[in-house]
Design a protein around this motif. Structure first.
Motif, PDB file in Angstrom:
ATOM      1  N   ARG A 101       0.833  -1.200   0.000  1.00 37.61           N
ATOM      2  CA  ARG A 101       0.000   0.000   0.000  1.00 37.61           C
ATOM      3  C   ARG A 101       0.873   1.258   0.000  1.00 37.61           C
ATOM      4  N   ILE A 102       1.942   1.248   0.803  1.00 39.66           N
ATOM      5  CA  ILE A 102       2.841   2.397   0.852  1.00 39.66           C
ATOM      6  C   ILE A 102       3.526   2.600  -0.503  1.00 39.66           C
ATOM      7  N   ALA A 103       3.934   1.484  -1.132  1.00 37.40           N
ATOM      8  CA  ALA A 103       4.583   1.581  -2.445  1.00 37.40           C
ATOM      9  C   ALA A 103       3.626   2.156  -3.491  1.00 37.40           C
ATOM     10  N   ALA A 104       2.355   1.725  -3.432  1.00 36.71           N
ATOM     11  CA  ALA A 104       1.366   2.235  -4.387  1.00 36.71           C
ATOM     12  C   ALA A 104       1.109   3.726  -4.169  1.00 36.71           C
ATOM     13  N   GLU A 105       1.018   4.132  -2.906  1.00 38.60           N
ATOM     14  CA  GLU A 105       0.790   5.550  -2.612  1.00 38.60           C
ATOM     15  C   GLU A 105       1.986   6.395  -3.027  1.00 38.60           C
ATOM     16  N   THR A 106       3.186   5.867  -2.799  1.00 40.12           N
ATOM     17  CA  THR A 106       4.398   6.604  -3.196  1.00 40.12           C
ATOM     18  C   THR A 106       4.474   6.749  -4.704  1.00 40.12           C
ATOM     19  N   ALA A 107       4.148   5.670  -5.418  1.00 38.16           N
ATOM     20  CA  ALA A 107       4.173   5.727  -6.884  1.00 38.16           C
ATOM     21  C   ALA A 107       3.149   6.724  -7.409  1.00 38.16           C
ATOM     22  N   ALA A 108       1.980   6.792  -6.751  1.00 36.09           N
ATOM     23  CA  ALA A 108       0.947   7.731  -7.180  1.00 36.09           C
ATOM     24  C   ALA A 108       1.390   9.173  -6.959  1.00 36.09           C
ATOM     25  N   ARG A 109       2.190   9.414  -5.907  1.00 38.58           N
ATOM     26  CA  ARG A 109       2.665  10.770  -5.638  1.00 38.58           C
ATOM     27  C   ARG A 109       3.820  11.153  -6.565  1.00 38.58           C
ATOM     28  N   ASN A 110       4.580  10.169  -7.057  1.00 34.19           N
ATOM     29  CA  ASN A 110       5.702  10.448  -7.946  1.00 34.19           C
ATOM     30  C   ASN A 110       5.192  10.593  -9.377  1.00 34.19           C
ATOM     31  N   THR A 111       4.526  11.693  -9.618  1.00 30.80           N
ATOM     32  CA  THR A 111       3.956  11.946 -10.938  1.00 30.80           C
ATOM     33  C   THR A 111       4.995  12.569 -11.870  1.00 30.80           C
ATOM     34  N   PHE A 112       4.676  12.564 -13.151  1.00 32.70           N
ATOM     35  CA  PHE A 112       5.567  13.177 -14.141  1.00 32.70           C
ATOM     36  C   PHE A 112       5.756  14.660 -13.835  1.00 32.70           C
ATOM     37  N   ALA A 144       3.815  18.905 -22.778  1.00 27.38           N
ATOM     38  CA  ALA A 144       3.662  17.586 -22.140  1.00 27.38           C
ATOM     39  C   ALA A 144       2.650  17.619 -20.996  1.00 27.38           C
ATOM     40  N   LYS A 145       1.760  18.600 -20.989  1.00 27.51           N
ATOM     41  CA  LYS A 145       0.779  18.745 -19.907  1.00 27.51           C
ATOM     42  C   LYS A 145      -0.117  17.524 -19.715  1.00 27.51           C
ATOM     43  N   PRO A 146      -0.499  16.783 -20.789  1.00 22.57           N
ATOM     44  CA  PRO A 146      -1.341  15.599 -20.583  1.00 22.57           C
ATOM     45  C   PRO A 146      -0.721  14.549 -19.664  1.00 22.57           C
ATOM     46  N   LEU A 147       0.591  14.576 -19.482  1.00 16.28           N
ATOM     47  CA  LEU A 147       1.259  13.584 -18.632  1.00 16.28           C
ATOM     48  C   LEU A 147       1.510  14.100 -17.212  1.00 16.28           C
ATOM     49  N   LYS A 148       1.119  15.326 -16.924  1.00 10.30           N
ATOM     50  CA  LYS A 148       1.497  15.978 -15.666  1.00 10.30           C
ATOM     51  C   LYS A 148       1.114  15.149 -14.445  1.00 10.30           C
ATOM     52  N   ASN A 149      -0.109  14.650 -14.385  1.00  8.48           N
ATOM     53  CA  ASN A 149      -0.591  13.946 -13.189  1.00  8.48           C
ATOM     54  C   ASN A 149      -0.470  12.434 -13.291  1.00  8.48           C
ATOM     55  N   ARG A 150       0.214  11.952 -14.315  1.00 10.35           N
ATOM     56  CA  ARG A 150       0.379  10.504 -14.484  1.00 10.35           C
ATOM     57  C   ARG A 150       1.532  10.006 -13.620  1.00 10.35           C
ATOM     58  N   PRO A 151       1.346   8.898 -12.884  1.00 10.76           N
ATOM     59  CA  PRO A 151       2.480   8.313 -12.157  1.00 10.76           C
ATOM     60  C   PRO A 151       3.625   8.003 -13.111  1.00 10.76           C
ATOM     61  N   ILE A 152       4.828   8.364 -12.738  1.00  8.50           N
ATOM     62  CA  ILE A 152       5.984   8.242 -13.630  1.00  8.50           C
ATOM     63  C   ILE A 152       6.220   6.800 -14.054  1.00  8.50           C
ATOM     64  N   THR A 153       5.877   5.846 -13.187  1.00 10.08           N
ATOM     65  CA  THR A 153       6.123   4.433 -13.490  1.00 10.08           C
ATOM     66  C   THR A 153       5.092   3.841 -14.438  1.00 10.08           C
TER      67      THR A 153
END
Length: 310
Positions: A101-112, A144-153
């Motif tokens: 769960r922590i890994a998923a939340e961290t990945a969601a916060r690490n956006t492009f 590249a705004k369409p990718l702004k809120n996408r998780p980088i992974t």
């Protein structure tokens, strides 16, 4: 055996209905066991939840798997088997669930967009010019705004290619290539900071069309070259621009080298202008056809914007 159930899957619905009625009558929870610690917990209000009971470090514990029927029997069994595998590896299923769960939340916060902001901040700290910063900000934050809120992974090469092809179809082939390059730098920053596993832009090499270029012939006629020199001499615009044009004509240096020239690079006694070498190459030198006395500020002191830098 792991995963073996005393109840066929098609009987769970019937057994659940029966135990739900029994639970309502007694106002107590009921359990429908599946096997290897997995069971369906039925509450008096009719809600049903999958639970997995196990022992870890000599202590009996319980893992919540999810509600039924949102989590099917096959999914519940798979999650039970995953939990049993974690036990054999010495990791408690509850701890593993928390880590996931922590890994998923961290990945969601690490956006492009977050990595882009860090990349631009690093460029500014490294002394990038305001023009470079503004151009990169436009590329990464606007195009590249369409990718702004996408998780980088989660960003894929196909997703990036679709973005670049839309820019390419608008006639901006060179901009599309530049955006792919600068996005690659952002992904490499994510990779070295352990927030991404790879750079998806690497898979796009050769996928974009080459920019349309217009060759510009060099002046090889002496008379036309003389006309160019007279035109430079008669230029009545900004004095710094006129000085730069004269300097370029005297040294035949590249425009980028003229713009970045510094006073400290010119030896006015010899006279020689030594151009700093790029990484892993030798420095260049050009005869500086200037007077031996220090020239006027507008001629040598401010040839390029970088002249004022130390």
């Amino acid at each position: 055996m792991a995963g073996k159930s005393p109840f066929p899957a098609d009987r769970y619905q019937h057994g659940s209905h029966f135990l739900r009625r029994q639970s309502r009558r007694s106002a107590r929870q009921a359990k429908l066991a599946d096997g290897d610690g997995l069971y369906l917990l039925i509450q008096p209000n009719g809600n049903e939840f999958w639970r997995f009971r196990y022992r870890f470090a000599g202590i009996e514990k319980m893992l919540a798997i999810g509600p039924f029927p949102a989590v099917s029997l096959s999914d519940a069994r798979r999650k039970r088997d995953d939990a049993r595998k974690s036990l054999t590896e010495g990791v408690g299923p509850s701890v593993q669930k928390k880590l996931n769960r922590i890994a998923a939340e961290t990945a969601a916060r690490n956006t492009f967009g977050l990595i882009v902001a860090e990349f631009l901040s690093n460029q500014e700290a490294n002394g990038a010019s305001p023009v470079t910063l503004a151009k990169n900000k436009w590329l990464l934050e606007d195009l590249a705004k369409p990718l702004k809120n996408r998780p980088i992974t989660e960003i894929t090469p196909a997703e990036i290619l679709d973005l670049l092809k839309r820019i390419e179809r608008s006639g901006r082939r060179k901009i599309a290539r530049r955006l792919r390059s600068i996005m690659g730098a952002v992904f490499r920053l994510a990779v070295v900071t352990l927030r991404a596993a790879n750079d998806p832009t690497q898979a796009l090499q050769g996928a974009l069309l080459r920019p349309n270029t217009k060759p510009r012939a060099a002046i090889i006629d002496e008379q036309k070259f003389g006309e160019l020199l007279r035109a430079i001499d008669g230029f009545d615009g900004w004095p710094t621009i006129k000085a730069a044009l004269k300097f370029a004509a005297l040294t035949f240096a590249r425009p980028s080298e003229v713009r970045g020239a510094k006073r400290a690079e010119v030896n006015f006694e010899k006279p020689v202008w030594r151009i700093p070498a790029p990484p892993n190459s030798e420095s260049l030198w050009a005869p500086a056809q200037v007077r031996k006395r220090p020239p006027r500020r507008t001629v040598a002191g401010d040839v390029g914007p970088a002249m004022s830098r130390s």
